[in-house]
Design a protein around this motif. Structure first.
Motif, PDB file in Angstrom:
ATOM      1  N   ARG A 147       0.913  -1.211  -0.322  1.00 27.73           N
ATOM      2  CA  ARG A 147       0.019  -0.096   0.621  1.00 27.73           C
ATOM      3  C   ARG A 147       1.317   1.191   0.029  1.00 27.73           C
ATOM      4  O   ARG A 147       0.310   2.234  -0.806  1.00 27.73           O
ATOM      5  CB  ARG A 147      -0.758   0.010   1.382  1.00 27.73           C
ATOM      6  CG  ARG A 147      -2.242  -0.986   1.344  1.00 27.73           C
ATOM      7  CD  ARG A 147      -2.903  -0.764   0.709  1.00 27.73           C
ATOM      8  NE  ARG A 147      -4.208  -1.817   1.057  1.00 27.73           N
ATOM      9  CZ  ARG A 147      -5.268  -2.037  -0.036  1.00 27.73           C
ATOM     10  NH1 ARG A 147      -4.928  -0.847  -1.364  1.00 27.73           N
ATOM     11  NH2 ARG A 147      -5.407  -3.011  -0.422  1.00 27.73           N
ATOM     12  N   THR A 203       5.229   2.102 -10.683  1.00 21.12           N
ATOM     13  CA  THR A 203       4.377   2.127 -10.220  1.00 21.12           C
ATOM     14  C   THR A 203       3.707   1.972  -9.000  1.00 21.12           C
ATOM     15  O   THR A 203       3.862   0.876  -8.442  1.00 21.12           O
ATOM     16  CB  THR A 203       3.382   2.243 -11.941  1.00 21.12           C
ATOM     17  OG1 THR A 203       3.511   1.239 -11.997  1.00 21.12           O
ATOM     18  CG2 THR A 203       4.103   2.532 -12.729  1.00 21.12           C
ATOM     19  N   ASN A 204       2.163   2.544  -9.279  1.00 21.90           N
ATOM     20  CA  ASN A 204       1.394   1.445  -7.794  1.00 21.90           C
ATOM     21  C   ASN A 204       0.536   0.998  -8.102  1.00 21.90           C
ATOM     22  O   ASN A 204      -0.178   0.324  -9.184  1.00 21.90           O
ATOM     23  CB  ASN A 204       0.182   2.593  -7.126  1.00 21.90           C
ATOM     24  CG  ASN A 204      -0.457   2.619  -6.276  1.00 21.90           C
ATOM     25  OD1 ASN A 204      -0.478   1.008  -5.880  1.00 21.90           O
ATOM     26  ND2 ASN A 204      -0.755   3.622  -5.225  1.00 21.90           N
ATOM     27  N   LYS A 230      -3.317   1.108  -8.483  1.00 23.09           N
ATOM     28  CA  LYS A 230      -4.282   2.368  -9.083  1.00 23.09           C
ATOM     29  C   LYS A 230      -4.208   2.366 -10.567  1.00 23.09           C
ATOM     30  O   LYS A 230      -5.772   2.574 -10.834  1.00 23.09           O
ATOM     31  CB  LYS A 230      -3.259   3.799  -9.768  1.00 23.09           C
ATOM     32  CG  LYS A 230      -3.098   4.207 -10.180  1.00 23.09           C
ATOM     33  CD  LYS A 230      -2.038   5.330 -10.122  1.00 23.09           C
ATOM     34  CE  LYS A 230      -1.312   4.719 -11.731  1.00 23.09           C
ATOM     35  NZ  LYS A 230       0.054   5.555 -12.129  1.00 23.09           N
ATOM     36  N   GLU A 253      -7.009  -0.411 -13.238  1.00 25.55           N
ATOM     37  CA  GLU A 253      -8.256  -1.246 -13.233  1.00 25.55           C
ATOM     38  C   GLU A 253      -8.067  -2.391 -13.634  1.00 25.55           C
ATOM     39  O   GLU A 253      -8.051  -2.216 -14.479  1.00 25.55           O
ATOM     40  CB  GLU A 253      -9.332   0.267 -13.890  1.00 25.55           C
ATOM     41  CG  GLU A 253     -10.540   0.508 -13.600  1.00 25.55           C
ATOM     42  CD  GLU A 253     -11.664   1.321 -14.166  1.00 25.55           C
ATOM     43  OE1 GLU A 253     -12.160   0.372 -14.480  1.00 25.55           O
ATOM     44  OE2 GLU A 253     -11.434   2.511 -13.801  1.00 25.55           O
TER      45      GLU A 253
END
Length: 122
Positions: free
Chosen positions: A58, A78-79, A82, A84
């Motif tokens: 997280r 990258t997260n 984030k 979809e």
């Protein structure tokens, strides 16, 4: 290492919260109840608990302890939370096949019926 089955599989515990990024418990290390839990999927109950090995995804950090005992800490580029998730729509052929299988299962009153059977030749 411990004897097989000496720990409970953490994924069977009611407090288990699956992290889709690292496949461990995302709450490991946040609570005092996690003190004797490895936080990893462990059906044989062999993995020892390590205070430094916990899910920190997280915060964009991957923490991983290898089998040799080396702790690896790296930042995600990258997260992972984030994005979809997108699903492809089923084709007409797939929908027809699923409908056929559902009908056959209902007719045979067997919810595990599978019309595709694989045989091995000797």
């Amino acid at each position: 290492m411990t004897l097989p089955g000496s720990y409970q599989n953490p994924s069977d515990k009611p407090c288990w919260s699956f992290c889709s990024s690292c496949n461990r418990c995302q709450d490991k290390g946040r609570y005092t109840k996690c003190g004797s839990c490895s936080g990893r999927y462990d059906p044989l109950g062999r993995i020892d608990e390590c205070r430094e090995d916990f899910c920190d995804c997280r915060n964009g950090v991957l923490r991983w302890k290898t089998k040799e005992g080396k702790l690896i800490i790296t930042r995600f580029k990258t997260n992972p939370f984030k994005g979809e998730v997108k699903y492809e729509k089923k084709s007409e052929d797939e929908r027809d096949w699923d409908s056929y299988v559902d009908d056959m299962r209902e007719k045979m009153d067997d919810q595990n019926f599978n019309p595709i059977t694989i045989y091995e030749e000797d």
